[in-house]
Design a protein around this motif. Structure first.
Motif, PDB file in Angstrom:
ATOM      1  N   ARG A 174       0.865  -0.452  -0.284  1.00 32.43           N
ATOM      2  CA  ARG A 174       0.000   0.458  -0.068  1.00 32.43           C
ATOM      3  C   ARG A 174       1.076   1.697  -0.019  1.00 32.43           C
ATOM      4  O   ARG A 174       0.420   2.153  -0.559  1.00 32.43           O
ATOM      5  CB  ARG A 174      -0.535  -0.093   1.109  1.00 32.43           C
ATOM      6  N   LEU A 175       1.904   1.416   1.155  1.00 28.60           N
ATOM      7  CA  LEU A 175       3.091   2.693   0.827  1.00 28.60           C
ATOM      8  C   LEU A 175       3.402   3.124  -0.627  1.00 28.60           C
ATOM      9  O   LEU A 175       4.009   3.504  -1.115  1.00 28.60           O
ATOM     10  CB  LEU A 175       4.357   1.929   1.578  1.00 28.60           C
ATOM     11  N   ALA A 176       4.003   1.877  -1.147  1.00 25.92           N
ATOM     12  CA  ALA A 176       4.650   1.286  -2.295  1.00 25.92           C
ATOM     13  C   ALA A 176       3.947   2.158  -3.721  1.00 25.92           C
ATOM     14  O   ALA A 176       4.034   2.788  -4.340  1.00 25.92           O
ATOM     15  CB  ALA A 176       5.121   0.270  -2.662  1.00 25.92           C
ATOM     16  N   ASN A 177       2.021   2.051  -2.867  1.00 25.08           N
ATOM     17  CA  ASN A 177       1.335   2.036  -4.188  1.00 25.08           C
ATOM     18  C   ASN A 177       0.536   3.677  -4.041  1.00 25.08           C
ATOM     19  O   ASN A 177      -0.788   4.129  -4.403  1.00 25.08           O
ATOM     20  CB  ASN A 177      -0.206   1.542  -4.496  1.00 25.08           C
ATOM     21  N   SER A 178       1.171   4.540  -3.146  1.00 20.60           N
ATOM     22  CA  SER A 178       0.507   5.073  -2.127  1.00 20.60           C
ATOM     23  C   SER A 178       0.792   7.641  -3.010  1.00 20.60           C
ATOM     24  O   SER A 178       0.424   7.970  -1.754  1.00 20.60           O
ATOM     25  CB  SER A 178       1.176   5.694  -0.752  1.00 20.60           C
ATOM     26  N   GLY A 179       1.731   7.271  -3.694  1.00 22.45           N
ATOM     27  CA  GLY A 179       1.663   8.521  -4.742  1.00 22.45           C
ATOM     28  C   GLY A 179       3.234   8.623  -4.215  1.00 22.45           C
ATOM     29  O   GLY A 179       3.548  10.494  -4.565  1.00 22.45           O
ATOM     30  N   ILE A 180       3.700   8.761  -3.645  1.00 26.66           N
ATOM     31  CA  ILE A 180       4.987   9.138  -2.573  1.00 26.66           C
ATOM     32  C   ILE A 180       6.137   9.488  -4.042  1.00 26.66           C
ATOM     33  O   ILE A 180       6.549  10.755  -3.545  1.00 26.66           O
ATOM     34  CB  ILE A 180       5.941   8.453  -1.410  1.00 26.66           C
ATOM     35  N   LEU A 181       6.276   8.159  -4.005  1.00 28.47           N
ATOM     36  CA  LEU A 181       6.799   8.966  -5.370  1.00 28.47           C
ATOM     37  C   LEU A 181       7.005   9.954  -6.441  1.00 28.47           C
ATOM     38  O   LEU A 181       7.865  11.612  -6.664  1.00 28.47           O
ATOM     39  CB  LEU A 181       7.077   7.765  -6.254  1.00 28.47           C
ATOM     40  N   ASP A 182       5.034  10.108  -6.401  1.00 32.78           N
ATOM     41  CA  ASP A 182       5.184  11.470  -7.255  1.00 32.78           C
ATOM     42  C   ASP A 182       5.213  12.867  -7.348  1.00 32.78           C
ATOM     43  O   ASP A 182       5.590  13.546  -7.175  1.00 32.78           O
ATOM     44  CB  ASP A 182       3.669  10.907  -8.122  1.00 32.78           C
TER      45      ASP A 182
END
Ligand SMILES: C[C@@]1(CC(=O)O)C2=NC(=C\c3[nH]c(c(CCC(=O)O)c3CC(=O)O)Cc3[nH]c(c(CC(=O)O)c3CCC(=O)O)/C=C3\N/C(=C\2)[C@@H](CCC(=O)O)[C@]3(C)CC(=O)O)/[C@H]1CCC(=O)O
Ligand SMILES: NC(=O)c1ccc[n+]([C@@H]2O[C@H](COP(=O)([O-])OP(=O)(O)OC[C@H]3O[C@@H](n4cnc5c(N)ncnc54)[C@H](O)[C@@H]3O)[C@@H](O)[C@H]2O)c1
Length: 207
Positions: A174-182
Protein backbone atom coordinates in the motif's frame (compact mmCIF):
# COMPACT_ATOMS: atom_id res chain seq x y z
CA UNK A 1 27.11 -8.53 -5.23
CA UNK A 2 28.48 -6.92 -2.09
CA UNK A 3 32.17 -6.06 -2.61
CA UNK A 4 32.37 -3.55 0.24
CA UNK A 5 35.76 -3.74 2.01
CA UNK A 6 36.59 -6.97 0.15
CA UNK A 7 39.90 -7.34 -1.66
CA UNK A 8 39.30 -7.18 -5.39
CA UNK A 9 42.31 -7.63 -7.70
CA UNK A 10 42.76 -6.36 -11.22
CA UNK A 11 45.63 -7.81 -13.26
CA UNK A 12 46.60 -5.37 -16.01
CA UNK A 13 46.56 -1.58 -16.04
CA UNK A 14 45.12 -0.64 -19.45
CA UNK A 15 41.80 0.80 -20.59
CA UNK A 16 39.78 -2.27 -19.62
CA UNK A 17 41.39 -2.41 -16.18
CA UNK A 18 40.53 1.28 -15.75
CA UNK A 19 36.85 0.66 -16.52
CA UNK A 20 36.65 -2.27 -14.11
CA UNK A 21 38.43 -0.29 -11.35
CA UNK A 22 35.98 2.60 -11.71
CA UNK A 23 33.10 0.15 -11.24
CA UNK A 24 34.79 -1.39 -8.21
CA UNK A 25 35.31 2.02 -6.58
CA UNK A 26 31.55 2.61 -6.76
CA UNK A 27 31.03 -0.65 -4.88
CA UNK A 28 33.37 0.24 -2.00
CA UNK A 29 35.88 -2.55 -2.67
CA UNK A 30 39.53 -2.59 -1.54
CA UNK A 31 41.28 -2.57 -4.90
CA UNK A 32 44.70 -3.98 -5.82
CA UNK A 33 46.01 -3.42 -9.34
CA UNK A 34 48.91 -5.62 -10.46
CA UNK A 35 50.62 -4.32 -13.60
CA UNK A 36 54.02 -2.95 -14.67
CA UNK A 37 52.24 0.16 -16.01
CA UNK A 38 48.87 1.85 -15.46
CA UNK A 39 46.81 4.50 -17.26
CA UNK A 40 47.01 8.17 -16.13
CA UNK A 41 43.53 7.92 -14.54
CA UNK A 42 44.58 4.82 -12.56
CA UNK A 43 47.74 6.67 -11.51
CA UNK A 44 45.59 9.49 -10.07
CA UNK A 45 43.50 6.94 -8.15
CA UNK A 46 46.69 5.29 -6.84
CA UNK A 47 48.05 8.71 -5.77
CA UNK A 48 44.80 9.31 -3.86
CA UNK A 49 45.07 5.87 -2.19
CA UNK A 50 41.85 4.70 -3.82
CA UNK A 51 43.72 1.67 -5.05
CA UNK A 52 46.89 -0.20 -4.15
CA UNK A 53 49.24 -0.48 -7.14
CA UNK A 54 51.63 -3.43 -7.29
CA UNK A 55 54.09 -2.12 -9.88
CA UNK A 56 55.25 -5.34 -11.57
CA UNK A 57 54.00 -8.27 -13.64
CA UNK A 58 51.58 -10.77 -12.10
CA UNK A 59 53.11 -13.67 -10.13
CA UNK A 60 51.44 -16.83 -8.94
CA UNK A 61 50.35 -16.26 -5.34
CA UNK A 62 49.26 -12.63 -5.91
CA UNK A 63 45.60 -13.56 -5.53
CA UNK A 64 45.89 -14.78 -1.95
CA UNK A 65 43.04 -13.33 0.14
CA UNK A 66 41.14 -11.90 -2.84
CA UNK A 67 37.34 -12.08 -3.15
CA UNK A 68 37.34 -11.65 -6.91
CA UNK A 69 39.76 -10.87 -9.74
CA UNK A 70 39.60 -9.27 -13.16
CA UNK A 71 42.16 -10.71 -15.58
CA UNK A 72 42.65 -7.83 -18.05
CA UNK A 73 46.23 -8.30 -19.29
CA UNK A 74 46.73 -8.07 -23.05
CA UNK A 75 48.43 -11.47 -23.09
CA UNK A 76 46.41 -14.66 -23.28
CA UNK A 77 48.83 -16.74 -21.22
CA UNK A 78 48.83 -14.19 -18.37
CA UNK A 79 45.01 -14.09 -18.16
CA UNK A 80 45.00 -17.88 -18.36
CA UNK A 81 47.45 -18.17 -15.43
CA UNK A 82 45.36 -15.71 -13.39
CA UNK A 83 42.19 -17.72 -14.12
CA UNK A 84 43.94 -20.93 -13.12
CA UNK A 85 45.14 -19.56 -9.77
CA UNK A 86 41.67 -18.11 -9.11
CA UNK A 87 40.04 -21.51 -9.77
CA UNK A 88 42.49 -23.27 -7.43
CA UNK A 89 41.76 -20.80 -4.65
CA UNK A 90 37.99 -20.63 -5.25
CA UNK A 91 38.13 -16.94 -6.20
CA UNK A 92 35.60 -15.51 -8.67
CA UNK A 93 37.32 -14.55 -11.92
CA UNK A 94 36.37 -12.37 -14.86
CA UNK A 95 38.55 -13.03 -17.90
CA UNK A 96 38.51 -10.01 -20.21
CA UNK A 97 39.46 -11.89 -23.38
CA UNK A 98 37.55 -15.18 -22.75
CA UNK A 99 33.86 -14.82 -21.98
CA UNK A 100 33.50 -18.61 -21.81
CA UNK A 101 36.01 -18.78 -18.91
CA UNK A 102 34.34 -16.02 -16.93
CA UNK A 103 32.56 -16.69 -13.61
CA UNK A 104 30.64 -13.41 -13.61
CA UNK A 105 29.80 -10.75 -16.17
CA UNK A 106 30.20 -7.05 -15.47
CA UNK A 107 26.80 -5.46 -16.07
CA UNK A 108 25.94 -1.92 -16.99
CA UNK A 109 24.93 -0.28 -13.71
CA UNK A 110 22.58 2.55 -12.81
CA UNK A 111 22.72 3.69 -9.17
CA UNK A 112 20.31 5.94 -7.29
CA UNK A 113 21.16 5.73 -3.62
CA UNK A 114 19.84 2.39 -2.42
CA UNK A 115 18.61 1.48 -5.92
CA UNK A 116 20.88 -0.53 -8.22
CA UNK A 117 19.75 -1.52 -11.69
CA UNK A 118 22.03 -3.99 -13.47
CA UNK A 119 21.78 -4.60 -17.19
CA UNK A 120 23.35 -7.53 -18.98
CA UNK A 121 23.02 -9.16 -22.37
CA UNK A 122 25.07 -12.17 -21.20
CA UNK A 123 27.94 -10.78 -23.26
CA UNK A 124 25.93 -10.70 -26.50
CA UNK A 125 26.11 -6.94 -27.00
CA UNK A 126 27.95 -4.62 -24.58
CA UNK A 127 27.03 -1.65 -26.79
CA UNK A 128 23.34 -2.62 -26.40
CA UNK A 129 23.90 -2.84 -22.64
CA UNK A 130 25.31 0.70 -22.65
CA UNK A 131 22.30 1.97 -24.70
CA UNK A 132 19.74 0.32 -22.40
CA UNK A 133 21.49 1.65 -19.27
CA UNK A 134 21.39 5.18 -20.73
CA UNK A 135 17.73 4.80 -21.70
CA UNK A 136 16.86 3.88 -18.10
CA UNK A 137 18.52 7.00 -16.66
CA UNK A 138 15.64 9.47 -17.20
CA UNK A 139 13.07 6.83 -16.13
CA UNK A 140 14.78 6.32 -12.78
CA UNK A 141 15.83 9.81 -11.71
CA UNK A 142 17.38 11.21 -8.55
CA UNK A 143 13.94 11.10 -6.81
CA UNK A 144 14.54 7.40 -6.17
CA UNK A 145 17.25 8.20 -3.63
CA UNK A 146 15.02 10.03 -1.08
CA UNK A 147 12.12 7.71 -1.99
CA UNK A 148 14.05 4.59 -1.07
CA UNK A 149 15.47 6.21 2.07
CA UNK A 150 11.85 6.86 3.10
CA UNK A 151 10.74 3.32 2.19
CA UNK A 152 13.68 1.90 4.12
CA UNK A 153 12.80 3.86 7.25
CA UNK A 154 9.11 2.93 7.07
CA UNK A 155 9.96 -0.73 6.48
CA UNK A 156 12.19 -0.82 9.57
CA UNK A 157 9.34 0.56 11.69
CA UNK A 158 6.76 -1.76 10.16
CA UNK A 159 9.04 -4.78 10.70
CA UNK A 160 9.50 -3.76 14.32
CA UNK A 161 5.91 -2.95 15.18
CA UNK A 162 3.68 -5.16 13.01
CA UNK A 163 3.94 -8.84 13.88
CA UNK A 164 1.75 -10.40 11.16
CA UNK A 165 3.71 -11.06 7.92
CA UNK A 166 0.48 -10.70 5.93
CA UNK A 167 -0.27 -7.30 7.47
CA UNK A 168 3.33 -6.18 6.88
CA UNK A 169 3.22 -7.17 3.22
CA UNK A 170 -0.15 -5.40 2.80
CA UNK A 171 1.14 -2.21 4.42
CA UNK A 172 4.34 -2.13 2.38
CA UNK A 173 2.45 -2.77 -0.88
CA UNK A 174 0.00 0.00 0.00
CA UNK A 175 2.85 2.37 0.87
CA UNK A 176 4.52 1.70 -2.48
CA UNK A 177 1.23 2.61 -4.23
CA UNK A 178 0.47 5.69 -2.14
CA UNK A 179 1.87 8.35 -4.48
CA UNK A 180 4.92 9.28 -2.39
CA UNK A 181 7.22 9.00 -5.41
CA UNK A 182 5.06 11.47 -7.37
CA UNK A 183 5.03 13.84 -4.41
CA UNK A 184 8.84 13.76 -4.33
CA UNK A 185 8.97 14.36 -8.09
CA UNK A 186 6.68 17.40 -7.71
CA UNK A 187 8.79 18.62 -4.75
CA UNK A 188 5.68 18.42 -2.58
CA UNK A 189 6.87 15.72 -0.22
CA UNK A 190 7.52 16.80 3.36
CA UNK A 191 9.44 14.24 5.41
CA UNK A 192 7.16 12.44 7.87
CA UNK A 193 7.78 12.71 11.56
CA UNK A 194 7.94 9.47 13.54
CA UNK A 195 4.48 10.26 14.89
CA UNK A 196 3.09 10.62 11.35
CA UNK A 197 4.68 7.32 10.40
CA UNK A 198 3.09 5.55 13.37
CA UNK A 199 -0.27 7.16 12.57
CA UNK A 200 -0.14 6.03 8.92
CA UNK A 201 0.63 2.48 10.03
CA UNK A 202 -2.20 2.47 12.59
CA UNK A 203 -4.74 3.89 10.09
CA UNK A 204 -3.81 1.56 7.29
CA UNK A 205 -3.77 -1.50 9.50
CA UNK A 206 -7.32 -1.05 10.71
CA UNK A 207 -8.88 -1.27 7.24
C1 LIG B 1 28.45 -2.90 -19.50
C2 LIG B 1 29.95 -2.66 -19.61
C3 LIG B 1 30.48 -2.56 -18.18
C4 LIG B 1 31.97 -2.46 -18.01
O1 LIG B 1 32.77 -2.94 -18.81
O2 LIG B 1 32.35 -1.85 -17.00
C5 LIG B 1 30.56 -3.78 -20.42
N1 LIG B 1 31.04 -3.34 -21.59
C6 LIG B 1 30.81 -2.02 -21.72
C7 LIG B 1 31.03 -1.31 -22.92
C8 LIG B 1 31.57 -1.81 -24.15
N2 LIG B 1 32.42 -2.87 -24.30
C9 LIG B 1 32.73 -3.03 -25.63
C10 LIG B 1 32.09 -2.01 -26.39
C11 LIG B 1 32.25 -1.78 -27.90
C12 LIG B 1 31.03 -2.27 -28.67
C13 LIG B 1 30.82 -3.79 -28.68
O3 LIG B 1 31.78 -4.54 -28.89
O4 LIG B 1 29.65 -4.20 -28.48
C14 LIG B 1 31.34 -1.26 -25.45
C15 LIG B 1 30.39 -0.12 -25.73
C16 LIG B 1 30.94 1.22 -25.43
O5 LIG B 1 32.16 1.39 -25.19
O6 LIG B 1 30.11 2.12 -25.47
C17 LIG B 1 33.63 -4.04 -26.22
C18 LIG B 1 33.68 -5.41 -25.63
N3 LIG B 1 33.18 -5.76 -24.42
C19 LIG B 1 33.45 -7.09 -24.22
C20 LIG B 1 34.23 -7.58 -25.30
C21 LIG B 1 34.90 -8.94 -25.34
C22 LIG B 1 34.01 -10.03 -25.85
O7 LIG B 1 32.87 -9.83 -26.26
O8 LIG B 1 34.55 -11.16 -25.82
C23 LIG B 1 34.31 -6.53 -26.23
C24 LIG B 1 34.89 -6.53 -27.61
C25 LIG B 1 36.39 -6.39 -27.65
C26 LIG B 1 36.83 -6.47 -29.10
O9 LIG B 1 37.08 -7.59 -29.53
O10 LIG B 1 36.89 -5.43 -29.72
C27 LIG B 1 33.04 -7.86 -23.10
C28 LIG B 1 32.25 -7.44 -22.04
N4 LIG B 1 31.76 -6.18 -21.83
C29 LIG B 1 30.96 -6.21 -20.73
C30 LIG B 1 30.51 -5.11 -20.03
C31 LIG B 1 30.65 -7.59 -20.33
C32 LIG B 1 29.35 -8.04 -21.02
C33 LIG B 1 28.14 -7.18 -20.61
C34 LIG B 1 26.86 -7.64 -21.22
O11 LIG B 1 26.35 -8.68 -20.77
O12 LIG B 1 26.32 -6.99 -22.11
C35 LIG B 1 31.90 -8.32 -20.86
C36 LIG B 1 31.70 -9.78 -21.18
C37 LIG B 1 33.05 -8.12 -19.90
C38 LIG B 1 32.83 -8.37 -18.45
O13 LIG B 1 32.08 -9.24 -18.03
O14 LIG B 1 33.52 -7.67 -17.69
C39 LIG B 1 30.30 -1.42 -20.47
C40 LIG B 1 29.17 -0.41 -20.72
C41 LIG B 1 29.06 0.54 -19.56
C42 LIG B 1 27.98 1.57 -19.81
O15 LIG B 1 28.28 2.57 -20.48
O16 LIG B 1 26.89 1.37 -19.28
N1 LIG C 1 36.01 -7.32 -21.34
C1 LIG C 1 35.93 -6.24 -22.07
O1 LIG C 1 35.07 -5.40 -21.82
C2 LIG C 1 36.93 -6.06 -23.17
C3 LIG C 1 36.75 -5.07 -24.11
C4 LIG C 1 37.76 -4.87 -25.03
C5 LIG C 1 38.91 -5.66 -25.00
N2 LIG C 1 39.04 -6.67 -24.08
C6 LIG C 1 40.27 -7.49 -23.93
O2 LIG C 1 40.84 -7.14 -22.66
C7 LIG C 1 42.26 -7.18 -22.67
C8 LIG C 1 42.87 -5.86 -22.18
O3 LIG C 1 42.49 -4.80 -23.03
P1 LIG C 1 43.08 -3.34 -22.80
O4 LIG C 1 42.48 -2.49 -23.88
O5 LIG C 1 42.94 -2.92 -21.39
O6 LIG C 1 44.66 -3.59 -23.14
P2 LIG C 1 45.91 -2.64 -22.86
O7 LIG C 1 46.96 -3.04 -23.83
O8 LIG C 1 45.46 -1.21 -22.81
O9 LIG C 1 46.36 -3.03 -21.38
C9 LIG C 1 46.91 -4.26 -21.03
C10 LIG C 1 47.58 -4.13 -19.68
O10 LIG C 1 48.02 -5.42 -19.25
C11 LIG C 1 49.29 -5.25 -18.63
N3 LIG C 1 50.04 -6.52 -18.61
C12 LIG C 1 50.63 -7.17 -19.61
N4 LIG C 1 51.27 -8.26 -19.15
C13 LIG C 1 51.08 -8.30 -17.81
C14 LIG C 1 51.49 -9.19 -16.77
N5 LIG C 1 52.26 -10.26 -17.03
N6 LIG C 1 51.10 -8.91 -15.51
C15 LIG C 1 50.34 -7.82 -15.23
N7 LIG C 1 49.91 -6.94 -16.19
C16 LIG C 1 50.29 -7.18 -17.46
C17 LIG C 1 49.96 -4.19 -19.50
O11 LIG C 1 51.06 -3.62 -18.82
C18 LIG C 1 48.79 -3.21 -19.68
O12 LIG C 1 48.71 -2.33 -18.59
C19 LIG C 1 42.63 -7.54 -24.09
O13 LIG C 1 42.89 -8.94 -24.10
C20 LIG C 1 41.38 -7.23 -24.91
O14 LIG C 1 41.25 -8.11 -26.02
C21 LIG C 1 38.07 -6.85 -23.19
Amino acid sequence: MNCKNKICCVVGGGSIAERKVKGLIESGACITVISPNITPDLQVLADHKQLHWVNRVYREGDLQGAFLVYATANQREVNNAVAQEARQRGILVNVADRLEETDFITPGILRRGRLTISVSTAGAGPAVTADITSALEPLFGSEYEPYLDFMYEMRQIIKRTVSSPRQRAKLLRRLANSGILDQIRRHEFVAWTEKEMDLWIAQNQEE
